[in-house]
Design a protein around this motif. Structure first.
Motif, PDB file in Angstrom:
ATOM      1  N   PHE A 278     -21.425  40.938  12.140  1.00  0.00           N
ATOM      2  CA  PHE A 278     -21.671  42.379  12.119  1.00  0.00           C
ATOM      3  C   PHE A 278     -21.573  42.995  13.515  1.00  0.00           C
ATOM      4  O   PHE A 278     -21.521  44.218  13.650  1.00  0.00           O
ATOM      5  CB  PHE A 278     -23.043  42.676  11.524  1.00  0.00           C
ATOM      6  CG  PHE A 278     -23.123  42.416  10.043  1.00  0.00           C
ATOM      7  CD1 PHE A 278     -22.808  43.413   9.137  1.00  0.00           C
ATOM      8  CD2 PHE A 278     -23.479  41.170   9.556  1.00  0.00           C
ATOM      9  CE1 PHE A 278     -22.865  43.176   7.767  1.00  0.00           C
ATOM     10  CE2 PHE A 278     -23.537  40.921   8.196  1.00  0.00           C
ATOM     11  CZ  PHE A 278     -23.229  41.925   7.290  1.00  0.00           C
ATOM     12  N   LEU A 279     -21.541  42.150  14.544  1.00  0.00           N
ATOM     13  CA  LEU A 279     -21.449  42.641  15.925  1.00  0.00           C
ATOM     14  C   LEU A 279     -20.251  42.048  16.669  1.00  0.00           C
ATOM     15  O   LEU A 279     -20.142  42.200  17.885  1.00  0.00           O
ATOM     16  CB  LEU A 279     -22.744  42.323  16.678  1.00  0.00           C
ATOM     17  CG  LEU A 279     -24.010  43.013  16.152  1.00  0.00           C
ATOM     18  CD1 LEU A 279     -25.249  42.476  16.870  1.00  0.00           C
ATOM     19  CD2 LEU A 279     -23.919  44.520  16.321  1.00  0.00           C
ATOM     20  N   GLY A 287      -5.598  30.892  20.245  1.00  0.00           N
ATOM     21  CA  GLY A 287      -4.498  30.710  21.179  1.00  0.00           C
ATOM     22  C   GLY A 287      -3.576  31.911  21.214  1.00  0.00           C
ATOM     23  O   GLY A 287      -3.699  32.840  20.402  1.00  0.00           O
ATOM     24  N   TYR A 288      -2.657  31.912  22.153  1.00  0.00           N
ATOM     25  CA  TYR A 288      -1.651  32.981  22.299  1.00  0.00           C
ATOM     26  C   TYR A 288      -2.304  34.366  22.424  1.00  0.00           C
ATOM     27  O   TYR A 288      -1.747  35.366  21.986  1.00  0.00           O
ATOM     28  CB  TYR A 288      -0.670  32.972  21.119  1.00  0.00           C
ATOM     29  CG  TYR A 288       0.154  31.711  21.027  1.00  0.00           C
ATOM     30  CD1 TYR A 288       1.335  31.569  21.750  1.00  0.00           C
ATOM     31  CD2 TYR A 288      -0.268  30.648  20.227  1.00  0.00           C
ATOM     32  CE1 TYR A 288       2.099  30.404  21.666  1.00  0.00           C
ATOM     33  CE2 TYR A 288       0.473  29.467  20.142  1.00  0.00           C
ATOM     34  CZ  TYR A 288       1.653  29.355  20.866  1.00  0.00           C
ATOM     35  OH  TYR A 288       2.383  28.206  20.783  1.00  0.00           O
ATOM     36  N   ASN A 289      -3.506  34.389  22.961  1.00  0.00           N
ATOM     37  CA  ASN A 289      -4.260  35.629  23.164  1.00  0.00           C
ATOM     38  C   ASN A 289      -4.647  36.311  21.847  1.00  0.00           C
ATOM     39  O   ASN A 289      -4.821  37.532  21.799  1.00  0.00           O
ATOM     40  CB  ASN A 289      -3.475  36.615  24.043  1.00  0.00           C
ATOM     41  CG  ASN A 289      -4.380  37.605  24.742  1.00  0.00           C
ATOM     42  OD1 ASN A 289      -5.530  37.294  25.089  1.00  0.00           O
ATOM     43  ND2 ASN A 289      -3.902  38.813  24.955  1.00  0.00           N
ATOM     44  N   PHE A 290      -4.801  35.525  20.787  1.00  0.00           N
ATOM     45  CA  PHE A 290      -5.229  36.038  19.489  1.00  0.00           C
ATOM     46  C   PHE A 290      -6.688  35.657  19.239  1.00  0.00           C
ATOM     47  O   PHE A 290      -7.070  34.490  19.373  1.00  0.00           O
ATOM     48  CB  PHE A 290      -4.384  35.462  18.347  1.00  0.00           C
ATOM     49  CG  PHE A 290      -2.973  35.960  18.317  1.00  0.00           C
ATOM     50  CD1 PHE A 290      -2.684  37.315  18.322  1.00  0.00           C
ATOM     51  CD2 PHE A 290      -1.917  35.057  18.241  1.00  0.00           C
ATOM     52  CE1 PHE A 290      -1.383  37.770  18.281  1.00  0.00           C
ATOM     53  CE2 PHE A 290      -0.610  35.495  18.191  1.00  0.00           C
ATOM     54  CZ  PHE A 290      -0.334  36.864  18.213  1.00  0.00           C
ATOM     55  N   TYR A 291      -7.484  36.634  18.822  1.00  0.00           N
ATOM     56  CA  TYR A 291      -8.882  36.409  18.451  1.00  0.00           C
ATOM     57  C   TYR A 291      -9.109  36.914  17.028  1.00  0.00           C
ATOM     58  O   TYR A 291      -8.607  37.975  16.654  1.00  0.00           O
ATOM     59  CB  TYR A 291      -9.821  37.153  19.397  1.00  0.00           C
ATOM     60  CG  TYR A 291      -9.894  36.590  20.794  1.00  0.00           C
ATOM     61  CD1 TYR A 291     -10.902  35.697  21.153  1.00  0.00           C
ATOM     62  CD2 TYR A 291      -8.970  36.965  21.767  1.00  0.00           C
ATOM     63  CE1 TYR A 291     -10.981  35.182  22.437  1.00  0.00           C
ATOM     64  CE2 TYR A 291      -9.026  36.453  23.058  1.00  0.00           C
ATOM     65  CZ  TYR A 291     -10.035  35.565  23.381  1.00  0.00           C
ATOM     66  OH  TYR A 291     -10.103  35.061  24.658  1.00  0.00           O
ATOM     67  N   ALA A 292      -9.889  36.160  16.275  1.00  0.00           N
ATOM     68  CA  ALA A 292     -10.249  36.589  14.915  1.00  0.00           C
ATOM     69  C   ALA A 292     -11.441  37.540  14.998  1.00  0.00           C
ATOM     70  O   ALA A 292     -12.558  37.212  14.579  1.00  0.00           O
ATOM     71  CB  ALA A 292     -10.568  35.381  14.041  1.00  0.00           C
ATOM     72  N   SER A 293     -11.207  38.711  15.531  1.00  0.00           N
ATOM     73  CA  SER A 293     -12.275  39.688  15.731  1.00  0.00           C
ATOM     74  C   SER A 293     -12.672  40.324  14.402  1.00  0.00           C
ATOM     75  O   SER A 293     -11.860  40.467  13.490  1.00  0.00           O
ATOM     76  CB  SER A 293     -11.819  40.782  16.698  1.00  0.00           C
ATOM     77  OG  SER A 293     -11.525  40.232  17.966  1.00  0.00           O
ATOM     78  N   THR A 294     -13.934  40.695  14.311  1.00  0.00           N
ATOM     79  CA  THR A 294     -14.393  41.464  13.160  1.00  0.00           C
ATOM     80  C   THR A 294     -14.428  42.941  13.544  1.00  0.00           C
ATOM     81  O   THR A 294     -14.280  43.295  14.715  1.00  0.00           O
ATOM     82  CB  THR A 294     -15.787  41.009  12.707  1.00  0.00           C
ATOM     83  OG1 THR A 294     -16.732  41.257  13.767  1.00  0.00           O
ATOM     84  CG2 THR A 294     -15.793  39.525  12.374  1.00  0.00           C
ATOM     85  N   ASN A 295     -14.646  43.793  12.553  1.00  0.00           N
ATOM     86  CA  ASN A 295     -14.732  45.232  12.788  1.00  0.00           C
ATOM     87  C   ASN A 295     -16.177  45.680  12.523  1.00  0.00           C
ATOM     88  O   ASN A 295     -16.538  45.930  11.363  1.00  0.00           O
ATOM     89  CB  ASN A 295     -13.770  45.980  11.870  1.00  0.00           C
ATOM     90  CG  ASN A 295     -13.742  47.478  12.140  1.00  0.00           C
ATOM     91  OD1 ASN A 295     -14.660  48.021  12.756  1.00  0.00           O
ATOM     92  ND2 ASN A 295     -12.700  48.142  11.684  1.00  0.00           N
ATOM     93  N   PRO A 296     -17.021  45.744  13.567  1.00  0.00           N
ATOM     94  CA  PRO A 296     -18.426  46.119  13.344  1.00  0.00           C
ATOM     95  C   PRO A 296     -18.583  47.461  12.635  1.00  0.00           C
ATOM     96  O   PRO A 296     -19.521  47.640  11.847  1.00  0.00           O
ATOM     97  CB  PRO A 296     -19.006  46.166  14.763  1.00  0.00           C
ATOM     98  CG  PRO A 296     -18.143  45.242  15.557  1.00  0.00           C
ATOM     99  CD  PRO A 296     -16.765  45.413  14.984  1.00  0.00           C
TER     100      PRO A 296
END
Length: 393
Positions: A278-279, A287-296
């Protein structure tokens, strides 16, 4: 007639807008992920497992245009700790194109595009009318802008497959097509085990239409489990029968999910708990400057809008949001059972539901308020007319 004409025109315009959105999404997918000629994150496990399933189970050996990854025992690994459907789909493209990054990612790209379409159709159906077309486009745009879905649809992992089949199954369920809902729920089961908890909201909703416990069991459990079992037959054969499959794949899968070991516990910056999502705490780096970011923003919008479904007492909206909560809570249970190596990309498994639910709940709440106001005005007018004095000559 005029109203119907306007609705049809708005439907056409919304579908044209949807087509443009999908075209752009596909274009940016291709230019972002196609040039990467290497394994991205957990691609080291699933495409190689898909190739090994072809080689050892189906006795098909497509040409390898790219080498195996360097992981231990990877040349015989078939990924028994997860269901097989996503790897079957990857395998189809590997047969057609050979073993290379484009082939093993193509299925994920298609799933991502189809998820946008299903999200649009589901939101439009649930809201209805002219507002339904707007709600559908908003849902489609939220899916497109979801950073978690964007990454996971671009690479060859399991989560985009289970996410798509979950959303498709919920679309059929809330369209009251119980047979297709049950079959596609089975496809979700066969993609990743994170879909298993959806049996609960499915059984509840089906119970509103099928009072017979037998019918509820057939649609909510029997058909999905049958679909899952049929798709697992090749894996059963590989493990010399049902008993071998149960011990070496199914029970191993359940044990794998409930224990640590997915990554070292010292890799703190890669591990995140369900409440961290949630945050956007510790988004998983592939890798390759990819992050599995969430959308708070959308995660908290989901929290805030969940009560709206209960306020307006709309069963379909309740099932929609509670399906996502059921999956999230299942990850909490997994954490409590002892698996403290959870990752932010698990959000993809229920992100499609959230991105549809938020606009649906807002639009339906708006329509509910408008209806309530209209009823109050009408009641006031009726009372005023009935209480007015008669004219005296």
């Amino acid at each position: 007639m005029l109203k119907e004409f306007i609705i049809k025109k708005s439907e056409l315009l919304s579908e044209i807008a949807l087509a443009v959105m999908i075209f752009l999404y596909t274009y940016f997918t291709v230019i972002t992920f196609a040039p990467i000629n290497g394994y991205i994150g957990d691609e080291v496990w699933y495409p190689s497992a898909a190739y090994n399933i072809l080689k050892f189970i189906f006795h098909i050996t497509p040409p390898m245009y790219y080498p195996y990854p360097q992981e231990s025992n990877i040349q015989t690994y078939i990924n028994p700790e997860h269901p097989p459907l996503a790897k079957y789909i990857m395998a189809i493209f590997i047969v057609l194109m050979g073993y290379k990054p484009l082939a093993w990612r193509l299925g994920s790209w298609i799933m991502g595009d189809l998820m946008i379409v299903v999200g649009f159709l589901l939101a439009r159906k649930l809201v209805g009318g002219e507002l339904g077309n707007i709600a559908g486009l908003v849902a489609a745009m939220l899916i497109i802008l979801s950073p978690n879905i964007w990454l996971l649809h671009g690479i060859a992992m399991l989560d985009i497959y289970v996410s798509f089949f979950i959303l498709l199954s919920i679309y059929f369920l809330l369209s009251d097509n119980l047979l297709l809902a049950s079959i596609t729920l089975g496809l979700a089961f066969a993609s990743k085990e994170s879909a298993f908890p959806l049996i609960l909201p499915f059984l509840y909703y089906i119970g509103e239409f099928k009072r017979s416990p037998i019918q509820r069991a057939v649609y909510g459990i029997g058909i999905p489990v049958t679909a899952f079992t049929i798709l697992s037959i090749p894996i059963m054969i590989y493990f010399d029968g049902i008993s071998g499959w149960i011990h070496n794949s199914f029970l191993y899968m359940l044990g794998w999910d409930a224990t640590n070991g997915h990554i070292s516990l010292t890799a703190i910056d890669q591990i995140s708990t369900p409440w961290d999502w949630f945050l956007d705490i510790h988004p998983f780096y592939v890798g390759y400057n990819f992050y599995a970011s969430t959308n708070p923003f959308i995660m908290w919008a989901w929290v805030v809008t969940t009560p709206l479904a209960f306020i307006i007492r709309d069963l379909k909206s309740i099932i929609l949001t509670m399906s996502a909560w059921t999956i999230w809570l299942s990850f909490c249970v997994v954490y409590i059972l002892g698996n403290h190596t959870l990752f932010s990309f698990y959000v993809t498994d229920f992100a499609g539901i959230i991105n549809v639910y938020v606009p649906v709940s807002i639009f339906k709440f708006y329509k509910w308020i408008s209806t309530m106001r209209s009823e109050k005005v009408n009641n006031f007018v009726k009372q005023d007319n009935s209480g007015s004095p008669s004219n005296v000559s």
